[in-house]
Design a protein around this motif. Structure first.
Motif, mmCIF file in Angstrom:
data_model
loop_
_atom_site.group_PDB
_atom_site.id
_atom_site.type_symbol
_atom_site.label_atom_id
_atom_site.label_comp_id
_atom_site.label_asym_id
_atom_site.label_seq_id
_atom_site.Cartn_x
_atom_site.Cartn_y
_atom_site.Cartn_z
ATOM 1 N N MET A 1 9.770 -21.039 23.769
ATOM 2 C CA MET A 1 10.745 -21.926 24.372
ATOM 3 C C MET A 1 10.433 -23.365 23.943
ATOM 4 S SD MET A 1 11.998 -21.695 28.208
ATOM 5 C CE MET A 1 13.658 -22.174 28.446
ATOM 6 N N SER A 2 11.435 -24.066 23.566
ATOM 7 C CA SER A 2 11.253 -25.438 23.086
ATOM 8 C C SER A 2 11.313 -26.429 24.238
ATOM 9 C CB SER A 2 12.340 -25.768 22.062
ATOM 10 O OG SER A 2 13.594 -25.825 22.699
ATOM 11 N N GLY A 3 11.018 -27.680 23.958
ATOM 12 C CA GLY A 3 11.099 -28.730 24.969
ATOM 13 C C GLY A 3 12.483 -29.345 25.065
ATOM 14 N N CYS A 4 13.444 -28.739 24.388
ATOM 15 C CA CYS A 4 14.813 -29.250 24.374
ATOM 16 C C CYS A 4 15.479 -28.992 25.723
ATOM 17 C CB CYS A 4 15.600 -28.557 23.261
ATOM 18 S SG CYS A 4 17.289 -29.140 23.070
ATOM 19 N N THR A 5 16.250 -29.949 26.200
ATOM 20 C CA THR A 5 16.984 -29.779 27.458
ATOM 21 C C THR A 5 18.371 -29.199 27.224
ATOM 22 O OG1 THR A 5 17.922 -31.998 27.357
ATOM 23 C CG2 THR A 5 15.814 -31.743 28.508
#
Length: 92
Positions: free
Chosen positions: A1-5
């Motif tokens: 999972m990325s840190g993108c919102t």
């Protein structure tokens, strides 16, 4: 999972014209989804590229090739009657 919102921000002037006819600016920031539909039951974040699914059945179909539900090959049904869209009779 990325840190993108999976959101991007847009700025809009929600200003108004006062009684003297001068524009009073009121700048506001809004968070909007960065996701777009890419396929049947799938969408993708345009910022990080992560693909999401609207259901577990869709994820199983695209990632593992499992068929079932709406992801069933209709040619295996000889009459296909139950799979065709209903048509209503129109009175002319």
């Amino acid at each position: 999972m990325s840190g993108c919102t999976h959101e991007r921000y847009e700025t809009q002037d929600q200003g108004y014209e006062d009684m003297n006819g001068e524009w009073i600016s009121d700048w506001r920031n809004y968070a909007v989804s960065a996701c777009v539909d890419i396929d049947l039951h799938r969408y993708k974040c345009t910022m990080c590229g992560e693909v999401f699914y609207y259901s577990g059945r869709a994820k199983d179909f695209y990632e593992r090739g499992e068929r079932g539900g709406i992801f069933t090959d209709t040619s295996e049904y000889p009459d296909n009657k139950s799979l065709k869209p209903l048509r209503r009779n129109r009175a002319n």
